[in-house]
Design a protein around this motif. Structure first.
Motif: not given
Length: 407
Positions: A24-45
């Motif tokens: 209810d707090l977002v502006s669109d249908d729920v889905r993540g980025s097509g190419s970028i993941r969250g998290g420390q492991a993704a950042a470090d990689a």
């Protein structure tokens, strides 16, 4: 208190979590980025994979995608998963020309943070000029015409991935304001909703730079830039023989604004920059993490390895912003990974209410919202922000003026 369950690891789990608890707090249908993941492991990689060699020549390339030299590290920098210092040091052994160009971009990010930390909501006005607006578009399609492939493909990437190379950000911003005469703040809000690295610092400063509100120099978007950076776009565009950006755009009308007295000088730099060393006034019972600093290297997190951690989805703030779900999925992915290493409690509500009764250790964040919220929370341990260059009293009128004072 409104305590949410702990999210499980993985993209699908993060999307379900947002759908069930935050939709209810977002502006669109729920889905993540097509190419970028969250998290420390993704950042470090992402950092480990980034080679600065060739950056100076390719950072603005748009097509082909595999020819882009942009680092794609900005979402992780934005949320404190990677500090500017860490990224700065990562490229130290690269080719000197590329290292210098890349570090200039890191310094621009730091400048944006100094500018926003000092001026706060006053940055919603042009620092030096205001753009005279011809009209307010009813929707983005009138300011960003879908018939132009350079516009439609770029918007599709923004909406799908939540990230753009700097060149295409400038294309859209210039098309919106310089060519169409629409208010830059509306366009900046649209970027802010979707960009995983969206901030009122770098995003807003970039829009002002493009449109002339922050200086007298305007970035003019024309076919020449597209043919140089992404020539196949023009070859396959339905308007290739009737291009609306064939010629250089007319300069927008700018009018001077009354300057904020804090632009040339900061008389309260300690409030802007936060503490130099930890300020401890009591015994903390929890570590409060904010969206500005979610990495394993967060100073409060490191200083208190045995304390439980709290993160609050700020319901009043998010209800007003109406961000894209991509941004919240990115945060949930990050929190799920953190929860696999630390005892983490996630709340939804007003931070002051959700943290009532807690003695908090936290890290200073260089945004006005942090200071407002921290005033209503029992912060007994405040850790310094990891500046690349600590703010000074000098001018933030321009990047060059700031660099002279930040040395």
């Amino acid at each position: 208190m409104n305590v949410l369950p702990t999210p499980a690891l993985g993209r699908a789990s993060a999307e379900r979590y947002v759908e069930q608890h935050l939709a209810d707090l977002v502006s669109d249908d729920v889905r993540g980025s097509g190419s970028i993941r969250g998290g420390q492991a993704a950042a470090d990689a992402a950092l480990a994979a980034f080679d600065v060699s060739g950056y100076a020549a390719t950072r603005n390339e748009v097509l082909p995608v595999d020819g882009r030299g942009a680092s794609r590290l900005s979402p992780y920098i934005r949320h404190g998963l990677l500090s500017l210092r860490t990224v700065w040091e990562h490229v130290a052994n690269g080719p000197p020309r590329d290292v210098a160009r890349f570090r200039d971009e890191l310094m621009w990010q730091e400048y944006a943070r100094h500018w926003y930390a000092r001026l706060g909501t006053a940055t919603a006005s042009g620092v030096r000029h205001e753009v005279v607006v011809d009209r307010v578009p009813d929707d983005t399609s009138t300011a960003w015409p879908s018939e132009m492939r350079c516009v439609s493909d770029t918007l599709a990437e923004l909406h799908r991935d939540g990230w753009l190379v700097n060149q295409t950000r400038m294309w859209l911003a210039s098309q919106w304001t310089v060519r169409q005469g629409a208010p830059w703040r509306n366009g900046e809000d649209e970027f802010f909703r979707h960009l995983l690295d969206g901030s009122r610092a770098a995003n807003r400063l970039g829009w002002q730079w493009v449109t002339g509100a922050g200086s007298a120099k305007v970035y003019g978007f024309s076919r020449r830039q597209v043919e140089r950076r992404a020539p196949t776009m023009c070859d396959t565009c339905e308007l290739r023989d009737d291009c609306p950006i064939e010629d250089w755009p007319a300069e927008p009308q700018l009018r001077p604004v009354v300057g904020d007295s804090r632009v040339p000088r900061d008389d309260n730099v300690d409030a802007t920059a936060g503490p130099v060393t930890p300020v401890v006034t009591g015994e903390a019972t929890v570590v409060w993490l904010t969206a500005e600093s979610l990495g394993d290297g967060d100073p409060a997190l490191v200083a208190q390895p045995d304390l439980s951690v709290v993160f609050v989805f700020d319901e009043p703030l998010l209800a007003g912003l109406r961000l894209s779900s991509k941004r919240l999925v990115f945060l949930v992915e990050t929190l799920a990974e953190l929860a696999s290493d630390r005892l983490l409690t996630i709340h939804r509500g007003r931070p002051s209410a959700e943290l009532a009764g807690c003695s908090v250790a936290t890290t200073f964040a260089p945004v006005p919202g942090f200071r407002r919220r921290a005033n209503d929370i029992d912060v007994v341990e405040l850790h310094p922000w990891p500046w690349l260059r600590r703010p000074s009293t000098g001018s933030v009128q321009s990047f060059s003026a700031w660099r002279r004072s930040a040395r």
